[in-house]
Write an enzyme that holds these catalytic residues in place. Structure first.
Site, PDB file in Angstrom:
ATOM      1  N   GLY A 277     -13.497  -5.802  -2.915  1.00  0.00           N
ATOM      2  CA  GLY A 277     -12.701  -4.981  -3.819  1.00  0.00           C
ATOM      3  C   GLY A 277     -13.276  -3.618  -4.136  1.00  0.00           C
ATOM      4  N   PRO A 320     -16.859  -7.264   1.191  1.00  0.00           N
ATOM      5  CA  PRO A 320     -16.195  -5.956   1.278  1.00  0.00           C
ATOM      6  C   PRO A 320     -15.387  -5.808   2.561  1.00  0.00           C
ATOM      7  CG  PRO A 320     -18.516  -5.748   1.864  1.00  0.00           C
ATOM      8  CD  PRO A 320     -18.296  -7.194   1.471  1.00  0.00           C
ATOM      9  N   ARG A 322     -12.339  -3.011   2.712  1.00  0.00           N
ATOM     10  CA  ARG A 322     -11.943  -1.602   2.654  1.00  0.00           C
ATOM     11  C   ARG A 322     -13.148  -0.649   2.692  1.00  0.00           C
ATOM     12  NH1 ARG A 322      -7.341  -0.100  -0.177  1.00  0.00           N
ATOM     13  NH2 ARG A 322      -7.489  -2.049  -1.305  1.00  0.00           N
ATOM     14  N   TYR A 367       2.059   0.095  -3.361  1.00  0.00           N
ATOM     15  CA  TYR A 367       1.167   0.180  -4.534  1.00  0.00           C
ATOM     16  C   TYR A 367       1.158   1.571  -5.171  1.00  0.00           C
ATOM     17  CZ  TYR A 367      -1.061  -3.384  -1.501  1.00  0.00           C
ATOM     18  OH  TYR A 367      -1.331  -4.426  -0.655  1.00  0.00           O
ATOM     19  N   CYS A 394      14.268   4.675   7.479  1.00  0.00           N
ATOM     20  CA  CYS A 394      15.522   4.777   6.767  1.00  0.00           C
ATOM     21  C   CYS A 394      15.345   4.248   5.354  1.00  0.00           C
ATOM     22  CB  CYS A 394      16.560   3.964   7.539  1.00  0.00           C
ATOM     23  SG  CYS A 394      18.158   4.667   7.360  1.00  0.00           S
ATOM     24  N   GLU A 395      14.572   4.956   4.558  1.00  0.00           N
ATOM     25  CA  GLU A 395      14.151   4.436   3.259  1.00  0.00           C
ATOM     26  C   GLU A 395      13.653   5.625   2.436  1.00  0.00           C
ATOM     27  OE1 GLU A 395      14.039   0.836   1.439  1.00  0.00           O
ATOM     28  OE2 GLU A 395      13.932   0.718   3.618  1.00  0.00           O
TER      29      GLU A 395
HETATM   30  C1  LIG Z   1     -10.795 -13.100  -1.253  1.00  0.00           C
HETATM   31  C2  LIG Z   1     -10.906 -11.679  -0.836  1.00  0.00           C
HETATM   32  N1  LIG Z   1     -12.098 -11.234  -0.415  1.00  0.00           N
HETATM   33  C3  LIG Z   1     -12.255  -9.957  -0.001  1.00  0.00           C
HETATM   34  C4  LIG Z   1     -11.201  -9.070  -0.021  1.00  0.00           C
HETATM   35  C5  LIG Z   1     -11.457  -7.693   0.455  1.00  0.00           C
HETATM   36  O1  LIG Z   1     -11.149  -6.728  -0.461  1.00  0.00           O
HETATM   37  P1  LIG Z   1     -11.504  -5.228  -0.190  1.00  0.00           P
HETATM   38  O2  LIG Z   1     -10.971  -4.861   1.130  1.00  0.00           O
HETATM   39  O3  LIG Z   1     -10.845  -4.503  -1.288  1.00  0.00           O
HETATM   40  O4  LIG Z   1     -13.010  -5.108  -0.232  1.00  0.00           O
HETATM   41  C6  LIG Z   1      -9.944  -9.498  -0.475  1.00  0.00           C
HETATM   42  C7  LIG Z   1      -8.801  -8.558  -0.591  1.00  0.00           C
HETATM   43  O5  LIG Z   1      -8.524  -8.052  -1.663  1.00  0.00           O
HETATM   44  C8  LIG Z   1      -9.797 -10.839  -0.876  1.00  0.00           C
HETATM   45  O6  LIG Z   1      -8.615 -11.299  -1.282  1.00  0.00           O
HETATM   46  N1  LIG Z   2      -3.729  -4.956   0.921  1.00  0.00           N
HETATM   47  C1  LIG Z   2      -4.295  -4.411  -0.262  1.00  0.00           C
HETATM   48  C2  LIG Z   2      -5.578  -5.026  -0.698  1.00  0.00           C
HETATM   49  C3  LIG Z   2      -5.529  -6.457  -1.068  1.00  0.00           C
HETATM   50  C4  LIG Z   2      -5.750  -7.296   0.114  1.00  0.00           C
HETATM   51  C5  LIG Z   2      -6.551  -8.503  -0.014  1.00  0.00           C
HETATM   52  N2  LIG Z   2      -6.390  -9.398  -1.135  1.00  0.00           N
HETATM   53  C6  LIG Z   2      -4.409  -2.903  -0.174  1.00  0.00           C
HETATM   54  O1  LIG Z   2      -3.964  -2.312   0.748  1.00  0.00           O
HETATM   55  O2  LIG Z   2      -4.947  -2.267  -1.018  1.00  0.00           O
END
Ligand SMILES: Cc1ncc(COP(=O)(O)O)c(C=O)c1O
Ligand SMILES: N[C@@H](CCCC[NH3+])C(=O)O
EC number: 4.1.1.20
Length: 467
Positions: A277, A320, A322, A367, A394-395
Site C-alpha cells: 500500500g 509492496p 505499486r 478512483y 465512448c464514455e
Molecule cells: C493483500 C494485498 N497485498 C499487497 C497489495 C499491494 O498493494 P500496493 O500495490 O499498493 O503496494 C494489495 C493491493 O492493494 C493487497 O490487496
Molecule cells: N488497483 C488499485 C490498488 C488496489 C489493488 C490491490 N488490493 C489501484 O490501482 O490503485
C-alpha cells in the site's frame, strides 16, 4: 490568461484555473525526476527516452500506445525494499503487474511473490518461481485455485473466510496435503486513500474482523486443525497510502491480537505481515516516503508494541506492489485531436484526445486518480495551457489526466508520455469498445524486450465463437 494562438488548434485566450495544487511549470520541457523512472530523460532535440530507447523509436517499432518499462528502475526499487527491510520478507505484489519476466526479476532481486489468482499463480509457476516463496491471496479463492496452490506447495495461503478454510481442510484431507496459512484480519483502520482501495475498515469484503472476534475464531481453528499450520496474521490497510499512521494503528491492533492469541493458546505465532500500500508520486502534489523511512517507522512501531506486550518480535513481512513497479513505466500515447471547450465564466478547457484511455488506465475513472503528462516527442517554447487528456472511448468519464499544463501548440501526431504507469494500468486494462490492449516493452541499457505483446483484432475475434 492569454496564450499564443497556434496552428488552428487552440483559440482559447482564457483557460480554467485547475486545482489548487497544480502549478504552471516554469519550464514544461523539464521532467520532474520524482515522477519518472531513473533512466528517463529528454534529449537535446526534445525526445524523451527510457534506458536509451527514444519514445519516437518505440512508437515506430511497437506502435501506439505503448507502455515502456525501465528494467533497471524496477530492479533498483525491488533492491531498495529488500535492503531497507533486511530481516523481513518482502513479497512483491504481482497484482500491480506480473509477467514471467517480471517474476524472474523479482526472484533475481531476492524478493518473494504475492499472487491472488490462478492466472498470477500460473505465471509465477511457469516462470519457475520457488513455490515456497509464494503467498496466495484472494477473498474468494476457488477450489481449483486452492488445489493448484496446495499441490504446487505454495509457502502460504492467506485465508480470508471460514468457507475458504473449510475448502482447504477438505482438499488436504482428500489429497494428503498440508497447508501453511495466515489469517487475514481487518484491523479497523480508516486509511487515507480512495474508498475503493481502503481495505482495513470494518464495512468491506476483505479479512476477518478483530472487533467481532471472527479473527480469533479463524486463528484458533487454523491452529488446532491438523491439516493447517498457522504461521501468523496478515493485515493490508489499503493502497496508495502516504500516512504511516494507518500502519501504526494496524501494527498496534495486530500485535495486540497476537498477544491475546498467546494468552488463549500458550503459543506465540511467529509471523506478522503488514501488507502493501505504500504510495508513489503520480503528480507534483505527492511526496512518498522512501523504503528506508518506511522500514524505520515500521520497525520502531513493531518493536514498541512487542515490548509493551512482553512478546518476542514476530518475523515480519510486507507486500509492496505499486511502489516497486509503478514508477518504472510510462505510457506513451499519440495525440489525435485537440479541442477547446467553453466553460461558464468565459474560461476554456482544452481537450486533448489520445489513442488509448480508460481501457489501458482505468484508475482516473475508477478512483478519480490524478496523473500528469508531458509532450514527449519534442520541446516546445509555446506558452502552456491547462488541458484535460482524454481517451478515445465512448464514455464521458474516459479521462486519463484531469488537469495538466501542456504547451499550447500541442497538436495531432504529438506524443504524450504519462509517468508512473507501471502499476495497475496494464494489469487492470480491459477490451472496452473492443480495444486491443497495448504492449509492455521492457528496456534495459538501450535493448528493448516485449514483455506482453500488443493484442490484435484477431485475438479479440478469436473469443467470438458464435455465428
Ligand atoms: C493483500 C494485498 N497485498 C499487497 C497489495 C499491494 O498493494 P500496493 O500495490 O499498493 O503496494 C494489495 C493491493 O492493494 C493487497 O490487496
Ligand atoms: N488497483 C488499485 C490498488 C488496489 C489493488 C490491490 N488490493 C489501484 O490501482 O490503485
Amino acid at each position: 490568461m492569454t496564450h499564443m494562438h497556434v496552428a488552428g488548434a487552440i483559440h482559447a485566450d482564457v483557460s480554467t484555473p485547475g486545482p489548487q495544487w497544480l502549478e504552471r511549470p516554469s519550464d514544461p520541457n523539464k521532467l520532474n525526476s520524482a515522477l519518472w523512472s531513473k533512466t528517463t530523460e529528454r534529449a537535446e532535440d526534445g525526445v524523451i527516452s527510457t534506458a536509451g530507447l527514444r519514445v519516437t523509436d518505440a512508437i515506430e517499432q511497437f506502435g501506439s500506445p505503448v507502455y515502456l518499462m525501465d528494467e533497471q528502475d524496477f530492479r533498483h526499487r525491488a533492491r531498495e525494499f529488500r535492503d531497507a527491510f533486511e530481516g523481513w520478507t518482502v513479497y512483491y505484489a504481482g497484482k500491480a503487474f506480473l509477467t514471467r519476466t517480471v517474476a524472474h526479476w523479482v526472484d533475481e532481486e531476492g524478493l518473494s511473490l504475492d499472487v491472488c489468482s490462478a492466472g498470477e499463480l500460473a505465471t509465477a509457476l511457469q516462470a519457475g518461481f520457488d513455490p515456497a516463496r509464494i503467498g496466495m491471496h484472494g477473498n474468494n479463492k476457488s477450489v481449483d485455485e486452492l488445489a493448484t496452490a496446495l499441490d504446487a506447495g505454495v509457502g502460504r495461503i492467506i485465508i480470508d473466510s471460514l468457507d475458504e478454510l473449510d475448502r482447504i481442510i477438505e482438499l488436504c484431507e482428500a489429497n494428503d496435503w498440508h497447508a501453511r496459512v495466515m489469517v487475514r484480519v481487518t484491523p479497523g483502520v480508516e486509511a487515507h486513500t480512495h474508498e475503493y482501495i481502503a481495505t482495513a475498515h470494518e464495512d468491506q469484503k476483505f479479512g476477518f474482523s478483530i472487533t467481532n472476534n471472527q479473527a480469533m475464531v479463524a486463528m484458533v481453528r487454523c491452529h488446532y486443525d491438523p491439516h493447517t499450520t498457522l504461521l501468523g496474521i496478515h493485515s493490508h490497510i489499503g493502497s496508495q497510502i502516504f500516512d504511516t499512521g494507518g500502519f501504526e494503528v494496524a501494527a498496534r491492533r495486530t500485535m495486540k491480537l497476537l498477544s491475546q492469541f498467546t494468552d488463549a493458546t500458550g503459543t506465540q505465532l511467529p509471523e506478522l505481515d503488514l501488507g502493501g500500500g505504500f504510495g508513489i508520486a503520480y503528480t507534483s502534489q505527492d511526496s512518498p516516503s522512501t523504503p528506508e523511512q518506511l522500514a524505520g517507522d515500521l520497525r520502531e512501531i513493531v518493536a514498541h508494541e512487542a515490548r509493551g506486550h512482553g512478546m518476542i518480535e514476530p518475523r515480519l513481512s510486507i507486500e509492496p506492489g505499486r511502489a516497486i513497479v509503478g514508477p518504472a513505466a510510462m505510457a506513451v500515447y499519440t495525440v489525435g485531436t485537440v479541442k477547446p471547450v467553453d466553460l461558464e465564466g468565459g474560461a476554456q478547457r482544452i481537450y486533448v484526445s489520445v489513442d488509448g484511455g480508460m481501457s489501458d488506465n482505468i484508475r482516473p475513472a475508477l478512483y478519480a486518480a490524478e496523473y500528469s503528462a508531458v509532450l514527449a516527442n519534442r520541446c516546445s517554447q509555446a506558452e502552456t495551457v491547462l488541458c484535460r487528456v482524454v481517451g478515445k472511448h465512448c464514455e464521458g468519464g474516459d479521462i486519463l489526466v484531469h488537469d495538466v499544463f501542456l504547451p499550447a501548440d500541442v497538436h495531432p501526431g504529438d506524443l504524450l508520455a504519462v509517468p508512473a504507469s507501471g502499476a495497475y494500468s496494464r494489469s487492470m486494462a480491459s477490451n472496452y469498445n473492443h480495444t486491443p490492449r497495448p504492449p509492455v516493452v521492457a528496456v534495459n541499457d538501450g535493448v528493448a524486450k516485449v514483455l506482453l505483446r500488443r493484442e490484435t483484432l484477431d485475438d479479440l475475434m478469436a473469443l467470438d465463437v458464435g455465428e
